[in-house]
Motif scaffolding. Structure first.
Motif, PDB file in Angstrom:
ATOM      1  N   MET A   1       4.536  18.123 -23.898  1.00  0.00           N
ATOM      2  CA  MET A   1       5.818  18.212 -24.563  1.00  0.00           C
ATOM      3  C   MET A   1       5.682  17.827 -26.035  1.00  0.00           C
ATOM      4  O   MET A   1       4.859  16.992 -26.389  1.00  0.00           O
ATOM      5  N   PRO A   2       6.531  18.388 -26.917  1.00  0.00           N
ATOM      6  CA  PRO A   2       6.519  17.986 -28.313  1.00  0.00           C
ATOM      7  C   PRO A   2       7.072  16.569 -28.474  1.00  0.00           C
ATOM      8  O   PRO A   2       7.532  15.960 -27.520  1.00  0.00           O
ATOM      9  N   THR A   3       7.041  16.065 -29.698  1.00  0.00           N
ATOM     10  CA  THR A   3       7.704  14.802 -29.969  1.00  0.00           C
ATOM     11  C   THR A   3       9.193  14.974 -29.758  1.00  0.00           C
ATOM     12  O   THR A   3       9.707  16.095 -29.688  1.00  0.00           O
ATOM     13  N   TYR A   4       9.916  13.842 -29.692  1.00  0.00           N
ATOM     14  CA  TYR A   4      11.343  13.934 -29.386  1.00  0.00           C
ATOM     15  C   TYR A   4      12.079  14.805 -30.399  1.00  0.00           C
ATOM     16  O   TYR A   4      12.827  15.722 -30.029  1.00  0.00           O
ATOM     17  N   ASP A   5      11.888  14.537 -31.688  1.00  0.00           N
ATOM     18  CA  ASP A   5      12.643  15.276 -32.707  1.00  0.00           C
ATOM     19  C   ASP A   5      12.351  16.767 -32.669  1.00  0.00           C
ATOM     20  O   ASP A   5      13.259  17.593 -32.832  1.00  0.00           O
ATOM     21  N   SER A   6      11.099  17.141 -32.461  1.00  0.00           N
ATOM     22  CA  SER A   6      10.767  18.567 -32.446  1.00  0.00           C
ATOM     23  C   SER A   6      11.256  19.254 -31.179  1.00  0.00           C
ATOM     24  O   SER A   6      11.317  20.475 -31.115  1.00  0.00           O
ATOM     25  N   PHE A   7      11.646  18.457 -30.177  1.00  0.00           N
ATOM     26  CA  PHE A   7      12.176  19.041 -28.940  1.00  0.00           C
ATOM     27  C   PHE A   7      13.683  19.232 -29.023  1.00  0.00           C
ATOM     28  O   PHE A   7      14.280  19.833 -28.140  1.00  0.00           O
ATOM     29  N   CYS A   8      14.303  18.712 -30.055  1.00  0.00           N
ATOM     30  CA  CYS A   8      15.741  18.872 -30.255  1.00  0.00           C
ATOM     31  C   CYS A   8      15.967  20.066 -31.178  1.00  0.00           C
ATOM     32  O   CYS A   8      15.454  20.088 -32.302  1.00  0.00           O
ATOM     33  N   ARG A   9      16.701  21.059 -30.702  1.00  0.00           N
ATOM     34  CA  ARG A   9      16.901  22.271 -31.499  1.00  0.00           C
ATOM     35  C   ARG A   9      18.320  22.793 -31.274  1.00  0.00           C
ATOM     36  O   ARG A   9      18.700  23.110 -30.142  1.00  0.00           O
ATOM     37  N   ALA A  10      19.092  22.861 -32.349  1.00  0.00           N
ATOM     38  CA  ALA A  10      20.448  23.397 -32.269  1.00  0.00           C
ATOM     39  C   ALA A  10      20.381  24.895 -31.943  1.00  0.00           C
ATOM     40  O   ALA A  10      19.401  25.569 -32.275  1.00  0.00           O
ATOM     41  N   PRO A  11      21.407  25.420 -31.254  1.00  0.00           N
ATOM     42  CA  PRO A  11      22.646  24.748 -30.864  1.00  0.00           C
ATOM     43  C   PRO A  11      22.579  24.035 -29.520  1.00  0.00           C
ATOM     44  O   PRO A  11      23.613  23.607 -29.004  1.00  0.00           O
ATOM     45  N   LEU A  12      21.411  23.922 -28.896  1.00  0.00           N
ATOM     46  CA  LEU A  12      21.315  23.202 -27.637  1.00  0.00           C
ATOM     47  C   LEU A  12      21.635  21.731 -27.857  1.00  0.00           C
ATOM     48  O   LEU A  12      21.333  21.152 -28.905  1.00  0.00           O
ATOM     49  N   VAL A  13      22.231  21.111 -26.852  1.00  0.00           N
ATOM     50  CA  VAL A  13      22.514  19.676 -26.892  1.00  0.00           C
ATOM     51  C   VAL A  13      21.191  18.918 -26.786  1.00  0.00           C
ATOM     52  O   VAL A  13      20.298  19.301 -26.017  1.00  0.00           O
ATOM     53  N   ASP A  14      21.058  17.849 -27.542  1.00  0.00           N
ATOM     54  CA  ASP A  14      19.837  17.045 -27.474  1.00  0.00           C
ATOM     55  C   ASP A  14      19.723  16.386 -26.100  1.00  0.00           C
ATOM     56  O   ASP A  14      20.703  15.827 -25.600  1.00  0.00           O
ATOM     57  N   SER A 344       8.622  11.924 -15.024  1.00  0.00           N
ATOM     58  CA  SER A 344       9.793  11.042 -15.092  1.00  0.00           C
ATOM     59  C   SER A 344       9.434   9.592 -15.379  1.00  0.00           C
ATOM     60  O   SER A 344      10.332   8.765 -15.555  1.00  0.00           O
ATOM     61  N   ILE A 345       8.151   9.259 -15.421  1.00  0.00           N
ATOM     62  CA  ILE A 345       7.750   7.849 -15.570  1.00  0.00           C
ATOM     63  C   ILE A 345       7.922   7.383 -17.005  1.00  0.00           C
ATOM     64  O   ILE A 345       8.644   6.423 -17.286  1.00  0.00           O
ATOM     65  N   TRP A 346       7.238   8.051 -17.942  1.00  0.00           N
ATOM     66  CA  TRP A 346       7.246   7.672 -19.353  1.00  0.00           C
ATOM     67  C   TRP A 346       8.010   8.738 -20.129  1.00  0.00           C
ATOM     68  O   TRP A 346       7.651   9.916 -20.098  1.00  0.00           O
ATOM     69  N   MET A 347       9.057   8.326 -20.859  1.00  0.00           N
ATOM     70  CA  MET A 347       9.864   9.299 -21.589  1.00  0.00           C
ATOM     71  C   MET A 347      10.233   8.738 -22.963  1.00  0.00           C
ATOM     72  O   MET A 347      10.351   7.522 -23.146  1.00  0.00           O
ATOM     73  N   MET A 348      10.408   9.636 -23.920  1.00  0.00           N
ATOM     74  CA  MET A 348      10.844   9.251 -25.259  1.00  0.00           C
ATOM     75  C   MET A 348      12.360   9.378 -25.350  1.00  0.00           C
ATOM     76  O   MET A 348      12.926  10.409 -24.994  1.00  0.00           O
ATOM     77  N   LYS A 349      13.014   8.331 -25.860  1.00  0.00           N
ATOM     78  CA  LYS A 349      14.462   8.378 -26.077  1.00  0.00           C
ATOM     79  C   LYS A 349      14.790   8.729 -27.527  1.00  0.00           C
ATOM     80  O   LYS A 349      15.888   9.179 -27.835  1.00  0.00           O
ATOM     81  N   ASN A 350      13.864   8.470 -28.414  1.00  0.00           N
ATOM     82  CA  ASN A 350      13.894   8.956 -29.787  1.00  0.00           C
ATOM     83  C   ASN A 350      12.484   8.764 -30.340  1.00  0.00           C
ATOM     84  O   ASN A 350      11.582   8.324 -29.616  1.00  0.00           O
ATOM     85  N   GLU A 351      12.288   9.051 -31.586  1.00  0.00           N
ATOM     86  CA  GLU A 351      10.931   9.006 -32.144  1.00  0.00           C
ATOM     87  C   GLU A 351      10.309   7.614 -32.105  1.00  0.00           C
ATOM     88  O   GLU A 351       9.085   7.477 -32.117  1.00  0.00           O
ATOM     89  N   ASN A 352      11.142   6.578 -32.039  1.00  0.00           N
ATOM     90  CA  ASN A 352      10.624   5.208 -32.080  1.00  0.00           C
ATOM     91  C   ASN A 352      10.932   4.408 -30.826  1.00  0.00           C
ATOM     92  O   ASN A 352      10.819   3.187 -30.835  1.00  0.00           O
ATOM     93  N   GLU A 353      11.345   5.088 -29.760  1.00  0.00           N
ATOM     94  CA  GLU A 353      11.674   4.372 -28.522  1.00  0.00           C
ATOM     95  C   GLU A 353      11.026   5.049 -27.326  1.00  0.00           C
ATOM     96  O   GLU A 353      11.334   6.193 -26.997  1.00  0.00           O
ATOM     97  N   LEU A 354      10.142   4.322 -26.689  1.00  0.00           N
ATOM     98  CA  LEU A 354       9.461   4.773 -25.481  1.00  0.00           C
ATOM     99  C   LEU A 354      10.107   4.089 -24.286  1.00  0.00           C
ATOM    100  O   LEU A 354      10.265   2.868 -24.272  1.00  0.00           O
ATOM    101  N   ALA A 355      10.506   4.879 -23.292  1.00  0.00           N
ATOM    102  CA  ALA A 355      11.204   4.336 -22.121  1.00  0.00           C
ATOM    103  C   ALA A 355      10.334   4.448 -20.882  1.00  0.00           C
ATOM    104  O   ALA A 355       9.741   5.497 -20.624  1.00  0.00           O
ATOM    105  N   VAL A 356      10.265   3.354 -20.117  1.00  0.00           N
ATOM    106  CA  VAL A 356       9.620   3.356 -18.805  1.00  0.00           C
ATOM    107  C   VAL A 356      10.726   3.516 -17.776  1.00  0.00           C
ATOM    108  O   VAL A 356      11.513   2.600 -17.552  1.00  0.00           O
ATOM    109  N   MET A 357      10.811   4.690 -17.149  1.00  0.00           N
ATOM    110  CA  MET A 357      11.921   4.987 -16.246  1.00  0.00           C
ATOM    111  C   MET A 357      11.609   4.676 -14.786  1.00  0.00           C
ATOM    112  O   MET A 357      12.521   4.414 -14.001  1.00  0.00           O
ATOM    113  N   LEU A 358      10.334   4.713 -14.404  1.00  0.00           N
ATOM    114  CA  LEU A 358       9.941   4.448 -13.019  1.00  0.00           C
ATOM    115  C   LEU A 358       8.879   3.352 -13.008  1.00  0.00           C
ATOM    116  O   LEU A 358       7.919   3.415 -13.781  1.00  0.00           O
TER     117      LEU A 358
END
Length: 553
Positions: A1-14, A344-358
């Motif tokens: 997957m790309p970085t978080y910001d590059s995965f956000c593309r209008a007009p799709l919802v982030d 689903s284990i490791w996910m980015m919530k923004n460019e500077n936030e890494l989330a451990v979900m599982l």
């Protein structure tokens, strides 16, 4: 997957969360064992291009399979869109992993062919592939920005059934029995029954939930976004099972704990929950993933093959206790499910936030503010995880830890400092400058607890584990009601709980033709026995939904 910001593309919802690249994630422990079992089900002679790619990713192989011949696969349109879209998804995964521009152009051309074929694909053929068509289309648009993909999303939305409306006015309030109707009848009533028969299957119900999540990110509609939560709530209310999955064998089967959920439905639910988690960031979806993985999914794998269905209350003689060699369809479903869980284990919530979900063992390698960072998760005792950081140089970022809601309490300790209490059922945020050698230890207080279920029945849990009375053979006693005043206790053996609980004989609870009947109500206390309950997946015949025994009955 790309970085978080590059995965956000209008007009799709982030999206709320974006998975790390597949090559950045390594799994150990429970998920590694389940992954190996899923890989062992694959018949190399029968695997599809998508199976080969997912097996390569799950096996953490460096080399990808060869690119499928997508122009040749167009021969499967419009009659066999499943075969075609599986090949396209395989091509997308290969092109993304290799960063191969030519391969990505082939994938885009293939989706143009699919868009051109759309008017000739009827609703009943499109619905079984609708979730995958949306997944592929949205990811391609996020990666490439090709405008024709937005038009394709609109076509998909128009040609698929109104699944958002279905979940807002959920029609399947009990075990679904399909009406006998011929597939070629065209009158309005027959078409309605055909549609209900299609949507009443467990796999397509799960796919319909995934479609609502995809459409919400496309449309920005609160109706679509609300349909996902409404659908999960309705399925749990009318078909939810203690092992985390909703019943379907293959049609939606109500809440009787003697009804099964089939393997393909379990796997489809895990894929869908990943989509819902990524779209919303709601940690309740992560907890449902974990409950299904530890119980329903883990219970599928047995010596000699897989069990085709999971049943909460079943005798050792039940047909679903007999493992068989996985079919190609089942193997494909298992690979897709394990891939969804892994993402689903490791996910980015923004460019500077890494989330451990599982809360699973393993490691991730990523970049935070351009600095290479590796975080390793290891168990500490039965209910703790220690996250160790390695960084090329000191770097500030946020690590967001999911603290599961099934714990009665939790603490977090940073770099060996005094543990601090944290809120369960939430994300605990640690923002600091991380350096090599930093550690964060999450310790959970996982005591047994009881949840009420079908007809006032009781199921015992310890952490994510559903606890069950094992029935190793046809002579094992099983007619017990749990003492409603008793407090279950737990001991941990090799990282797994063993729970002791007081129970009384329930002679009115019977089995008919080898099927355990629903737990009776109004049971009284007589002689008390102490039962030892084991994790659901470690048993074959078992009882995990008990009647209640009252001292006042």
């Amino acid at each position: 997957m790309p970085t978080y910001d590059s995965f956000c593309r209008a007009p799709l919802v982030d999206p709320a969360c974006v998975s790390l690249p597949d090559s950045a994630v390594h799994v150990d422990g429970t998920l590694e064992r389940l992954t190996l079992k899923a890989l062992q089900t694959v018949d190399l002679a029968a695997q599809t291009p998508l199976d080969a790619v997912l097996a390569s990713k799950l096996g953490e192989y460096t080399d990808m399979p060869v690119m499928p011949n997508l122009p040749a696969m167009a021969a499967h349109l419009p009659q066999e869109p499943r075969v075609y879209l599986d090949a396209v998804r395989a091509g997308l995964l290969i092109a993304s992993a290799k960063k191969d521009r030519e391969a990505m152009l082939q994938v885009l051309a293939a989706m143009r062919d699919f868009a051109e074929a759309m008017p000739t694909i009827d609703e009943y053929t499109l619905m079984p592939v609708g979730a995958d068509a949306i997944r592929i289309t949205m990811e391609l648009y996020r990666r490439t920005g090709q405008r024709f993909l937005l038009s394709l999303m609109e076509r998909l939305r128009a040609q698929l059934p109104d699944v958002s409306g279905m979940f807002h006015s959920f029609p399947f309030l009990k075990s679904f029995v399909p009406e006998p109707v011929a597939d070629d009848t065209m009158d309005e009533a027959s078409q309605y029954f055909r549609r209900m028969r299609m949507l009443g299957t467990g796999k397509l119900t799960a796919d319909a939930l995934a479609i609502t999540a995809g459409l919400a990110l496309y449309s920005g509609s609160s109706r679509d976004a609300g349909a996902s939560k409404a659908g999960v709530a309705a399925l749990q209310r009318y078909h939810g099972m203690p092992h985390g999955a909703f019943s379907a064998d293959p049609y939606l089967a109500g809440r009787d704990p003697a009804r099964a959920v089939d393997l393909v439905t379990i796997c489809s639910q895990l894929e869908t929950l990943h989509d819902l988690l990524a779209a919303s960031g709601d940690v309740s979806f992560a907890e449902r993933i974990e409950r299904i993985v530890e119980n329903a999914l883990a219970g599928l794998f047995q010596e000699g093959g897989v069990c085709s269905g999971q049943v909460v209350d079943r005798l050792a003689t039940d047909a679903t206790c007999q493992p068989t060699i996985a079919t190609p369809e089942q193997s494909a479903a298992l690979l897709r499910a394990m891939y969804a869980v892994r993402r689903s284990i490791w996910m980015m919530k923004n460019e500077n936030e890494l989330a451990v979900m599982l809360p699973y063992e393993g490691a991730c390698l990523t970049r935070m503010d351009g600095v290479p960072v590796r975080i390793t998760a290891r168990k500490t005792g039965g209910n703790g995880l220690k996250y160790s950081v390695e960084a090329k140089q000191p770097v500030e970022f946020t690590l967001s830890l999911h603290v599961p809601g099934y714990a009665q309490g939790a603490t977090v300790s940073i770099c060996g400092e005094k543990p601090q209490e944290v809120e369960c059922g939430s994300q605990h945020v640690v923002k600091r400058q991380f350096t090599t050698g930093d550690t964060i230890t999450l310790q959970l207080d996982c005591r047994p607890f009881v949840e009420n279920g079908f007809r006032g029945s009781a199921s015992v849990y310890c952490g994510p584990y559903l606890m069950a009375l094992p029935l190793p053979d046809e002579n094992a006693a099983w007619q017990y009601a749990l003492d409603e005043e008793a407090e279950p206790t737990v001991t941990w053996e090799q990282g797994k709980p063993h729970v002791k609980v007081d129970a009384s004989v329930a002679p009115r609870w019977q089995a008919r033709s080898g099927i355990i009947q629903p737990p009776p109500q109004g049971c009284g206390i007589n002689e008390v026995y102490e039962l030892t309950l084991l994790p659901f997946a470690a048993t074959m015949g078992h009882i995990a939904a008990f009647p209640r025994a009252s001292h006042l009955a």
